[in-house]
Motif scaffolding. Structure first.
Motif, short mmCIF file in Angstrom:
data_model
loop_
_atom_site.label_atom_id
_atom_site.label_comp_id
_atom_site.label_asym_id
_atom_site.label_seq_id
_atom_site.Cartn_x
_atom_site.Cartn_y
_atom_site.Cartn_z
N GLY A 50 35.75 29.72 50.32
CA GLY A 50 34.40 30.27 50.30
C GLY A 50 34.39 31.49 49.39
N PRO A 51 33.32 31.70 48.64
CA PRO A 51 33.30 32.78 47.65
C PRO A 51 33.35 34.18 48.25
N ASP A 52 33.02 34.34 49.51
CA ASP A 52 33.01 35.67 50.12
C ASP A 52 34.29 35.99 50.90
N ASN A 53 35.26 35.07 50.90
CA ASN A 53 36.43 35.24 51.75
C ASN A 53 37.71 35.58 51.00
N TRP A 54 37.59 35.97 49.74
CA TRP A 54 38.77 36.38 48.98
C TRP A 54 38.32 37.26 47.83
N ARG A 55 39.28 37.94 47.21
CA ARG A 55 38.97 38.75 46.03
C ARG A 55 40.19 38.79 45.13
N ASN B 149 37.20 29.07 45.60
CA ASN B 149 35.89 29.20 46.26
C ASN B 149 35.57 27.99 47.11
N GLU C 187 32.99 26.17 56.91
CA GLU C 187 33.58 27.48 57.18
C GLU C 187 34.46 27.42 58.42
#
Length: 78
Positions: free
Chosen positions: A60-65, A56, A4
């Motif tokens: 990282g899976p929580d840092n984009w949408r 991802n 990260e």
């Protein structure tokens, strides 16, 4: 996590380049070819899940949408 911290230090261009390189490196196994019989052409592109996996892995899976900004439905024969 160490990964990260490395990702956060990368510029946007470096992040995009890294994602693109992952796609290119394994392109042979992760490309879909769809035959469009009505017009005799093929559509070629990456399998969607592989694109998400590459993003991802880098961001990282929580840092984009993913957001649909425009939805256009085309009246096509296939």
């Amino acid at each position: 996590m160490e990964n990260e911290n490395v990702v956060k230090k990368l510029s946007l261009k470096e992040k995009v380049d890294s994602i693109n390189q992952k796609l290119v490196d394994a392109a042979r196994d992760n490309v879909d070819v769809i035959q469009i019989n009505t017009i005799g052409k093929k559509q070629v592109g990456f399998k969607p899940q592989y694109i998400f996996d590459a993003i991802n892995e880098v961001l990282g899976p929580d840092n984009w949408r993913y957001e649909t900004k425009v939805l256009e439905l085309l009246n096509t024969p296939y």
